[in-house]
Design a protein around this motif. Structure first.
Motif, PDB file in Angstrom:
ATOM      1  N   VAL A 316      -1.459  -0.992  10.094  1.00  0.00           N
ATOM      2  CA  VAL A 316      -1.301  -0.807   8.652  1.00  0.00           C
ATOM      3  C   VAL A 316      -2.064   0.442   8.257  1.00  0.00           C
ATOM      4  O   VAL A 316      -3.278   0.534   8.468  1.00  0.00           O
ATOM      5  N   ASN A 317      -1.358   1.410   7.689  1.00  0.00           N
ATOM      6  CA  ASN A 317      -1.947   2.702   7.339  1.00  0.00           C
ATOM      7  C   ASN A 317      -2.225   2.742   5.834  1.00  0.00           C
ATOM      8  O   ASN A 317      -1.293   2.660   5.029  1.00  0.00           O
ATOM      9  N   ILE A 318      -3.491   2.832   5.430  1.00  0.00           N
ATOM     10  CA  ILE A 318      -3.836   2.927   3.999  1.00  0.00           C
ATOM     11  C   ILE A 318      -3.610   4.361   3.530  1.00  0.00           C
ATOM     12  O   ILE A 318      -4.217   5.304   4.047  1.00  0.00           O
ATOM     13  N   LEU A 319      -2.741   4.539   2.546  1.00  0.00           N
ATOM     14  CA  LEU A 319      -2.366   5.862   2.046  1.00  0.00           C
ATOM     15  C   LEU A 319      -3.030   6.211   0.723  1.00  0.00           C
ATOM     16  O   LEU A 319      -3.102   7.386   0.360  1.00  0.00           O
ATOM     17  N   GLY A 320      -3.493   5.226  -0.018  1.00  0.00           N
ATOM     18  CA  GLY A 320      -4.135   5.495  -1.305  1.00  0.00           C
ATOM     19  C   GLY A 320      -4.391   4.198  -2.044  1.00  0.00           C
ATOM     20  O   GLY A 320      -4.010   3.123  -1.590  1.00  0.00           O
ATOM     21  N   GLY A 321      -5.064   4.333  -3.201  1.00  0.00           N
ATOM     22  CA  GLY A 321      -5.294   3.164  -4.021  1.00  0.00           C
ATOM     23  C   GLY A 321      -6.689   3.116  -4.607  1.00  0.00           C
ATOM     24  O   GLY A 321      -7.446   4.094  -4.554  1.00  0.00           O
ATOM     25  N   ALA A 322      -7.033   1.950  -5.160  1.00  0.00           N
ATOM     26  CA  ALA A 322      -8.335   1.760  -5.796  1.00  0.00           C
ATOM     27  C   ALA A 322      -8.694   0.293  -5.735  1.00  0.00           C
ATOM     28  O   ALA A 322      -7.820  -0.578  -5.819  1.00  0.00           O
ATOM     29  N   VAL A 323      -9.975   0.017  -5.586  1.00  0.00           N
ATOM     30  CA  VAL A 323     -10.495  -1.350  -5.620  1.00  0.00           C
ATOM     31  C   VAL A 323     -11.640  -1.360  -6.613  1.00  0.00           C
ATOM     32  O   VAL A 323     -12.559  -0.532  -6.531  1.00  0.00           O
ATOM     33  N   ASP A 324     -11.591  -2.273  -7.578  1.00  0.00           N
ATOM     34  CA  ASP A 324     -12.592  -2.261  -8.642  1.00  0.00           C
ATOM     35  C   ASP A 324     -12.612  -3.635  -9.295  1.00  0.00           C
ATOM     36  O   ASP A 324     -12.042  -4.590  -8.783  1.00  0.00           O
ATOM     37  N   ALA A 325     -13.283  -3.708 -10.449  1.00  0.00           N
ATOM     38  CA  ALA A 325     -13.282  -4.933 -11.249  1.00  0.00           C
ATOM     39  C   ALA A 325     -12.777  -4.592 -12.637  1.00  0.00           C
ATOM     40  O   ALA A 325     -13.120  -3.539 -13.196  1.00  0.00           O
TER      41      ALA A 325
END
Length: 366
Positions: A316-325
């Protein structure tokens, strides 16, 4: 005061009533034609409730109708059709003398502070009470605690020219609270401030909401403001409310295109340029299928991608994004690539669905 009153808690047929301090019912606002220009419909069919004790943010682009909406609450504008109720009183139906009385229960803070340069911090905060005819001792008893609340007790004798932008806005907040309003209106109150100062002002407004139980209606074009303080959000576009609901729900599952465009940067929904430029509608032999996975709910903080990779035996190749609350709850949106094989895609989508994760096939890349 003989003003028309309704049951502000009455909801639409078949729904649970909402104890709304501010309610718009069927509101339309049209500005008449002027020489060389046609009539402008600034608002059309607005139905919106601001629950008592809540913070509701209204977000939209310039010209969407935000400022007109907020000016209807304190009677600076009157609707062409429909009604605007504040604590059960139809503001639009009031005579000017009655409207002045109601305005004492409506505080307002502005983008450019609107302070009097010739008055001190104390003098600016005290102004509405002087106009109302309170005695100096009564004014002092009201203003001094407010200056403590907004963190300006040591600046009471300073003039606006000696204050930073954030301090000026704190004076504006103290002044707005001086008359003990039921609702506080905020018209782009942080848009002239830097990010750190914006955060401090939002924290202050949150404290005021919690400690004083004050209902807040804020107008903004910045999602960071909604995300930082609001309980609910309404998205306005072309004079219409196109989406409204709980902040977390709207941020994590936007239904309207305007909302999605506002949220693209905030929630990692934008595709990285190096992916967007190569995206194709059909699978490419030896390439990757591009998925957007939205993490929310009980699996939001789980190592789902590593589990997916182990369970299906794929990279699985992570290409972008965001992790937050958002609104204190974990949330993430990741764009990933998996091998472009129909069987792999079907198994991946099934795996994600079992865990309650939103998933979307965006396209394919070589």
């Amino acid at each position: 005061m003989n003003a028309p009153v309704i049951n502000a808690g009455a909801g639409p047929s078949g729904t649970t009533p909402v104890d709304a301090l501010v309610r718009f019912q069927g509101v339309t606002k049209t500005y008449p034609a002027r020489r060389g220009s046609a009539a402008v419909e600034a608002l059309a069919g607005i139905d919106l409730a601001v629950p008592r004790g809540s913070i509701l943010g209204v977000i939209g682009r310039s010209g969407a109708g935000k400022s007109t909406l907020i000016r209807l609450v304190n009677g600076l504008e009157r609707p062409t059709h429909g009604s605007v109720f504040v604590d059960g009183v139809d503001v639009a139906a009031l005579a000017e003398a009655e409207l002045r009385e109601v305005r004492r229960s409506i505080g307002m803070i502005f983008q450019h502070f609107n302070l009097l340069s010739s008055r001190t911090v104390y003098g600016n905060a005290a102004l509405p009470l002087e106009i109302a005819g309170l005695r100096p001792a009564e004014i002092r008893a009201r203003v001094e605690p407010l200056l403590d609340l907004v963190g300006l007790a040591d600046k009471r004798d300073r003039y606006p020219a000696e204050l930073s932008g954030g301090q000026k806005q704190r004076v504006g907040i103290a002044r707005a609270l001086a008359t003990k309003p039921k609702v506080l209106l905020s018209d782009e109150a942080t848009s002239a401030l830097d990010p750190e100062t914006t955060r401090s002002i939002l924290d202050l407004l949150g404290t005021i909401n919690r400690e004083l139980g004050l209902t807040i209606l804020l107008i903004t074009h910045e999602m960071v403001v909604i995300r930082g303080i609001a309980h609910r959000v309404a998205v306005i576009d072309g004079g219409r409310i196109v989406e409204e609901g709980d902040v977390f729900d709207i941020f994590t599952r936007p239904q309207n295109a305007t909302t999605r465009s506002f949220l693209a940067d905030e929630t990692g929904r934008n595709l990285p340029a190096f992916v967007a430029g190569r995206l194709r509608p059909e699978p490419v032999a030896g390439g990757q299928t591009v998925l957007r996975i939205v993490f929310r709910g009980p699996f939001a903080t789980h190592p789902v991608l590593s589990q997916l990779s182990r369970a299906l035996g794929i990279d699985v190749n992570i290409l972008g994004g965001a992790v937050d609350a958002i609104a204190g709850r974990p949330f993430g949106a990741l764009v990933v690539g998996i091998p472009s094989e129909a069987a792999v895609l079907a198994r991946t989508l099934s795996f994600l669905a079992e865990r309650g994760l939103d998933r979307e096939v965006i396209g394919h890349v070589a």
